[in-house]
Motif scaffolding. Structure first.
Motif, PDB file in Angstrom:
ATOM      1  N   ALA A  45       0.433  -1.227   0.041  1.00 45.08           N
ATOM      2  CA  ALA A  45       0.050  -0.094  -0.076  1.00 45.08           C
ATOM      3  C   ALA A  45       1.175   1.170  -0.107  1.00 45.08           C
ATOM      4  CB  ALA A  45      -1.064  -0.001   1.183  1.00 45.08           C
ATOM      5  N   ALA A  46       1.835   1.356   0.739  1.00 45.07           N
ATOM      6  CA  ALA A  46       2.799   2.380   0.801  1.00 45.07           C
ATOM      7  C   ALA A  46       3.486   2.868  -0.499  1.00 45.07           C
ATOM      8  CB  ALA A  46       3.902   2.158   2.016  1.00 45.07           C
ATOM      9  N   ALA A  47       4.365   1.547  -1.101  1.00 45.93           N
ATOM     10  CA  ALA A  47       4.876   1.860  -2.371  1.00 45.93           C
ATOM     11  C   ALA A  47       3.665   2.109  -3.473  1.00 45.93           C
ATOM     12  CB  ALA A  47       5.194   0.120  -2.812  1.00 45.93           C
ATOM     13  N   SER A  48       2.544   1.622  -3.537  1.00 47.30           N
ATOM     14  CA  SER A  48       1.485   2.024  -4.391  1.00 47.30           C
ATOM     15  C   SER A  48       1.119   3.399  -4.199  1.00 47.30           C
ATOM     16  CB  SER A  48       0.278   1.062  -4.507  1.00 47.30           C
ATOM     17  OG  SER A  48      -0.975   1.615  -5.183  1.00 47.30           O
ATOM     18  N   TYR A  78       2.694  -7.253  -8.727  1.00 53.04           N
ATOM     19  CA  TYR A  78       1.809  -6.428  -9.025  1.00 53.04           C
ATOM     20  C   TYR A  78       2.359  -4.985  -8.936  1.00 53.04           C
ATOM     21  CZ  TYR A  78      -2.087  -3.184  -7.637  1.00 53.04           C
ATOM     22  OH  TYR A  78      -2.746  -1.923  -7.591  1.00 53.04           O
ATOM     23  N   LEU A  79       3.043  -4.665  -8.097  1.00 53.12           N
ATOM     24  CA  LEU A  79       3.657  -3.275  -8.065  1.00 53.12           C
ATOM     25  C   LEU A  79       4.561  -3.055  -9.211  1.00 53.12           C
ATOM     26  CD1 LEU A  79       4.667  -3.317  -4.261  1.00 53.12           C
ATOM     27  CD2 LEU A  79       2.906  -1.803  -5.424  1.00 53.12           C
ATOM     28  N   VAL A  80       5.389  -3.907  -9.912  1.00 52.87           N
ATOM     29  CA  VAL A  80       6.142  -3.700 -10.958  1.00 52.87           C
ATOM     30  C   VAL A  80       5.308  -3.414 -12.220  1.00 52.87           C
ATOM     31  CG1 VAL A  80       7.646  -4.979 -12.616  1.00 52.87           C
ATOM     32  CG2 VAL A  80       8.123  -5.194 -10.266  1.00 52.87           C
ATOM     33  N   LEU A  81       4.210  -4.085 -12.527  1.00 50.98           N
ATOM     34  CA  LEU A  81       3.537  -3.953 -13.552  1.00 50.98           C
ATOM     35  C   LEU A  81       2.427  -2.558 -13.288  1.00 50.98           C
ATOM     36  CD1 LEU A  81       2.526  -7.425 -14.717  1.00 50.98           C
ATOM     37  CD2 LEU A  81       3.898  -5.836 -15.471  1.00 50.98           C
TER      38      LEU A  81
END
Length: 262
Positions: free
Chosen positions: A141-144, A227-230
């Motif tokens: 959530a933080a990275a997003s 998910y974060l990479v894409l």
């Protein structure tokens, strides 16, 4: 024979008193257990009810809108293309916020249940599985959120600047519609939640919080990382919209002038 009657009567009276004392002691333990169980379910219902209320009537689980004009234009386009549905004027749901919120409710509720219904407060200590799960989804959530803030600062068009089309469509869709990387992240989250709740239901007296296997935890972490990479590329402009690179002429090369057509 008569001299033994008083002794028998005394023994019977003692046994009766002991039985009554034991029954009252058991009744007391049962009353304490019932009160702890009642408190546990009241707290769990309050946590779940407050979460659902905030999710329904606030922006707790929704994306942030960075461009009101783009949002209004997307709402108008959606209304024209899908005139049979009522356009929601709120922002779409965020997959990472939904996951973080659900895991917060589940782990806190299971902790209360294990502590009060399956043992004392010391029995339900936070274990490694709970820490890893909260670490994965809070970090995701933080990275997003950081990615979203960077996109907002670039003033680029974002698929989040569109009205909500429903819970599942929102969390599973990127700028091109429903995407595979969002679906696989959602699927692994459902699997992990199902296993965690099943193990919580099997907890015995004096038990602890459920433990998930290292393999399942690793797969959950890999799913979130993928998910974060894409996700970082979801709102990138298409290749045909990028400016063409300038032609570089090597140093010392002689350019032959073009002859006019005769």
């Amino acid at each position: 024979m008569k001299r033994y009657i008083p002794i028998s009567a005394i023994l019977i009276a003692c046994l009766t008193a002991a039985g009554c004392r034991s029954a009252s002691f058991l009744d007391g333990k049962q009353a304490v257990y019932d009160s702890k169980q009642t408190i546990a379910w009241v707290v769990i219902v309050l946590i779940g009810g407050l979460f659902l209320a905030l999710a329904s009537y606030s922006n707790l689980l929704r994306d942030e809108i960075s461009n009101d004009d783009e949002f209004a234009a997307n709402a108008k386009t959606l209304q024209q293309t899908k005139s049979w549905i009522k356009v929601d004027t709120r922002a779409p749901f965020s997959l990472t916020k939904v996951q973080f919120g659900i895991w917060t409710v589940i782990i806190s509720s299971v902790y209360v249940y294990v502590s009060l219904c399956r043992g004392d407060c010391a029995a339900g200590s936070i274990n490694q599985t709970a820490l890893v799960l909260m670490g994965i989804f809070s970090g995701t959530a933080a990275a997003s959120t950081i990615m979203d803030k960077n996109e907002m600062s670039d003033n680029r068009p974002r698929h989040q600047n569109a009205p909500s089309q429903g819970f599942f469509i929102d969390i599973l869709s990127d700028d091109n519609g429903i995407s595979l990387h969002r679906f696989q992240n959602f699927a692994w989250t459902v699997i992990a939640i199902t296993v965690y709740l099943y193990k919580a239901s099997q907890t015995t007296k004096g038990g602890e919080l459920p433990e998930l296997s290292d393999t399942l935890l690793a797969l959950t972490g890999i799913s979130s990382a993928t998910y974060l990479v894409l996700k970082n590329q979801e709102n990138d402009p298409p290749a045909h919209a990028l400016p063409e690179p300038a032609t570089v002429v090597p140093v010392g090369a002689v350019q032959t002038p073009q002859q006019p057509a005769s």
